[in-house]
Write a protein that holds these residues in place. Structure first.
Motif, PDB file in Angstrom:
ATOM      1  N   LEU A 115       7.398  -6.554   7.883  1.00 10.86           N
ATOM      2  CA  LEU A 115       6.349  -5.825   7.373  1.00 10.86           C
ATOM      3  C   LEU A 115       6.907  -4.370   8.203  1.00 10.86           C
ATOM      4  CD1 LEU A 115       3.823  -5.234   6.353  1.00 10.86           C
ATOM      5  CD2 LEU A 115       2.762  -5.938   8.196  1.00 10.86           C
ATOM      6  N   LEU A 116       7.260  -3.372   7.267  1.00  9.17           N
ATOM      7  CA  LEU A 116       6.818  -2.425   7.779  1.00  9.17           C
ATOM      8  C   LEU A 116       5.988  -1.211   7.428  1.00  9.17           C
ATOM      9  CD1 LEU A 116       9.349  -0.163   8.387  1.00  9.17           C
ATOM     10  CD2 LEU A 116       9.463   0.054   6.023  1.00  9.17           C
ATOM     11  N   VAL A 117       5.506  -0.198   8.772  1.00  6.18           N
ATOM     12  CA  VAL A 117       4.272   0.220   8.103  1.00  6.18           C
ATOM     13  C   VAL A 117       5.016   2.326   8.901  1.00  6.18           C
ATOM     14  CG1 VAL A 117       1.918   0.815   9.049  1.00  6.18           C
ATOM     15  CG2 VAL A 117       2.835  -1.626   8.659  1.00  6.18           C
ATOM     16  N   MET A 118       5.213   2.420   7.242  1.00  7.40           N
ATOM     17  CA  MET A 118       6.257   3.761   8.070  1.00  7.40           C
ATOM     18  C   MET A 118       4.497   4.968   7.539  1.00  7.40           C
ATOM     19  SD  MET A 118       9.043   3.880   5.980  1.00  7.40           S
ATOM     20  CE  MET A 118       8.460   3.572   4.570  1.00  7.40           C
ATOM     21  N   ILE A 119       3.923   5.805   8.696  1.00  2.43           N
ATOM     22  CA  ILE A 119       2.906   6.579   8.380  1.00  2.43           C
ATOM     23  C   ILE A 119       3.255   7.839   8.340  1.00  2.43           C
ATOM     24  CG2 ILE A 119       0.772   7.715   9.192  1.00  2.43           C
ATOM     25  CD1 ILE A 119       0.320   4.729  10.778  1.00  2.43           C
ATOM     26  N   LEU A 166       0.955  -1.140  -0.011  1.00  5.38           N
ATOM     27  CA  LEU A 166      -0.373   0.168  -0.103  1.00  5.38           C
ATOM     28  C   LEU A 166       0.619   0.993  -0.123  1.00  5.38           C
ATOM     29  CD1 LEU A 166      -3.199   0.822   0.072  1.00  5.38           C
ATOM     30  CD2 LEU A 166      -2.488   0.615   2.627  1.00  5.38           C
ATOM     31  N   LYS A 167       0.562   1.888  -1.474  1.00  7.94           N
ATOM     32  CA  LYS A 167       1.162   3.234  -1.009  1.00  7.94           C
ATOM     33  C   LYS A 167       0.336   4.449  -0.896  1.00  7.94           C
ATOM     34  CE  LYS A 167       5.387   5.388  -2.957  1.00  7.94           C
ATOM     35  NZ  LYS A 167       6.733   5.121  -3.866  1.00  7.94           N
ATOM     36  N   LYS A 168       0.610   5.146  -0.552  1.00  9.68           N
ATOM     37  CA  LYS A 168      -0.600   6.779  -0.074  1.00  9.68           C
ATOM     38  C   LYS A 168       0.138   7.827   0.392  1.00  9.68           C
ATOM     39  CE  LYS A 168      -4.454   4.241  -0.416  1.00  9.68           C
ATOM     40  NZ  LYS A 168      -5.427   4.461  -1.394  1.00  9.68           N
ATOM     41  N   THR A 169      -0.020   8.653   0.245  1.00 11.88           N
ATOM     42  CA  THR A 169       0.659  10.123   0.792  1.00 11.88           C
ATOM     43  C   THR A 169       0.606  10.420   2.330  1.00 11.88           C
ATOM     44  OG1 THR A 169      -1.438  11.093   0.578  1.00 11.88           O
ATOM     45  CG2 THR A 169      -0.274  11.907  -1.192  1.00 11.88           C
ATOM     46  N   THR A 170      -0.193   9.396   2.832  1.00 14.85           N
ATOM     47  CA  THR A 170      -0.569   9.309   4.951  1.00 14.85           C
ATOM     48  C   THR A 170       1.115   7.997   4.248  1.00 14.85           C
ATOM     49  OG1 THR A 170      -2.044   8.223   4.564  1.00 14.85           O
ATOM     50  CG2 THR A 170      -2.755  10.733   4.712  1.00 14.85           C
ATOM     51  N   GLY A 171       1.204   7.429   4.253  1.00  9.75           N
ATOM     52  CA  GLY A 171       2.136   6.449   4.659  1.00  9.75           C
ATOM     53  C   GLY A 171       2.050   5.257   3.258  1.00  9.75           C
ATOM     54  N   ASN A 172       2.979   3.888   3.779  1.00  7.69           N
ATOM     55  CA  ASN A 172       3.106   2.873   3.351  1.00  7.69           C
ATOM     56  C   ASN A 172       2.933   1.766   3.864  1.00  7.69           C
ATOM     57  OD1 ASN A 172       4.149   4.662   0.527  1.00  7.69           O
ATOM     58  ND2 ASN A 172       5.882   4.632   1.175  1.00  7.69           N
ATOM     59  N   ILE A 173       3.276   0.841   3.242  1.00  4.39           N
ATOM     60  CA  ILE A 173       3.044  -0.464   3.778  1.00  4.39           C
ATOM     61  C   ILE A 173       3.555  -1.502   3.023  1.00  4.39           C
ATOM     62  CG2 ILE A 173       1.624  -2.851   4.725  1.00  4.39           C
ATOM     63  CD1 ILE A 173      -0.601  -0.654   5.451  1.00  4.39           C
ATOM     64  N   THR A 174       5.025  -1.654   2.972  1.00  2.50           N
ATOM     65  CA  THR A 174       5.915  -2.526   2.714  1.00  2.50           C
ATOM     66  C   THR A 174       6.030  -4.253   3.273  1.00  2.50           C
ATOM     67  OG1 THR A 174       6.830  -0.827   2.120  1.00  2.50           O
ATOM     68  CG2 THR A 174       7.642  -2.241   0.595  1.00  2.50           C
ATOM     69  N   LEU A 175       6.448  -5.237   2.859  1.00  2.00           N
ATOM     70  CA  LEU A 175       7.094  -6.597   2.858  1.00  2.00           C
ATOM     71  C   LEU A 175       8.769  -6.566   2.221  1.00  2.00           C
ATOM     72  CD1 LEU A 175       4.509  -9.080   2.133  1.00  2.00           C
ATOM     73  CD2 LEU A 175       5.628  -8.526   4.233  1.00  2.00           C
ATOM     74  N   PHE A 176       8.682  -7.157   3.487  1.00  2.00           N
ATOM     75  CA  PHE A 176      10.769  -7.432   3.028  1.00  2.00           C
ATOM     76  C   PHE A 176      11.082  -8.558   3.524  1.00  2.00           C
ATOM     77  CE2 PHE A 176      10.781  -2.847   3.463  1.00  2.00           C
ATOM     78  CZ  PHE A 176      11.681  -2.358   2.818  1.00  2.00           C
ATOM     79  N   ALA A 177      12.781  -9.339   2.661  1.00  4.98           N
ATOM     80  CA  ALA A 177      12.822 -10.569   2.793  1.00  4.98           C
ATOM     81  C   ALA A 177      13.723 -10.041   2.328  1.00  4.98           C
ATOM     82  CB  ALA A 177      12.306 -11.826   1.943  1.00  4.98           C
ATOM     83  N   PHE A 178      15.280 -10.722   3.868  1.00  6.88           N
ATOM     84  CA  PHE A 178      16.001 -10.084   4.096  1.00  6.88           C
ATOM     85  C   PHE A 178      17.581 -11.764   3.943  1.00  6.88           C
ATOM     86  CE2 PHE A 178      14.471  -6.370   5.989  1.00  6.88           C
ATOM     87  CZ  PHE A 178      15.701  -5.579   4.893  1.00  6.88           C
ATOM     88  N   ASP A 179      18.283 -11.595   2.177  1.00  9.49           N
ATOM     89  CA  ASP A 179      18.903 -12.886   2.730  1.00  9.49           C
ATOM     90  C   ASP A 179      20.093 -13.078   4.058  1.00  9.49           C
ATOM     91  OD1 ASP A 179      19.510 -15.518   2.126  1.00  9.49           O
ATOM     92  OD2 ASP A 179      20.946 -15.021   0.566  1.00  9.49           O
TER      93      ASP A 179
END
Length: 111
Positions: free
Chosen positions: A104-108, A32-45
């Protein structure tokens, strides 16, 4: 936002299965990407990470699989399966995978 993420709107799915590990890489999928924030999944090796940086707003990290070493303001801590951490705004932070992990990274944006 990925086409795949758009197709999932309104449908339940398992977060950890929605992003795959890739050798010697960090994989990210924006849900999810909005002007109010993002929700992003990550996988780090193993051995991968995000270098030290700051953000002008708080960020929430939820570990879905594995264990991350997250350093905030010079203080490292291990965060594992099912644990959540709030990284405060304007404080330097970095992430490192001593072994692979998914988050899961949530930025508001805002105060």
């Amino acid at each position: 936002m990925s086409t795949e993420a758009v197709k999932l709107k309104g449908t339940a799915f398992h977060l950890a299965n929605f992003v795959d590990y890739s050798d010697d890489s960090v994989v990210s999928k924006t849900l999810l990407k909005k002007t109010t924030g993002n929700i992003t999944l990550f996988a780090f090796d193993t051995g991968q990470g995000l270098s030290e940086h700051t953000a002008p707003f708080d960020a929430v990290v939820f570990i879905l699989d594995g264990q991350a070493r997250i350093t905030i303001g010079g203080s490292p801590q291990n965060v594992g399966d099912g644990e959540m951490l709030i990284m405060p705004a304007n404080i330097s932070h970095a992430l490192h995978a001593e072994k692979r992990f998914k988050m899961l990274l949530v930025m508001i944006r805002g105060d």
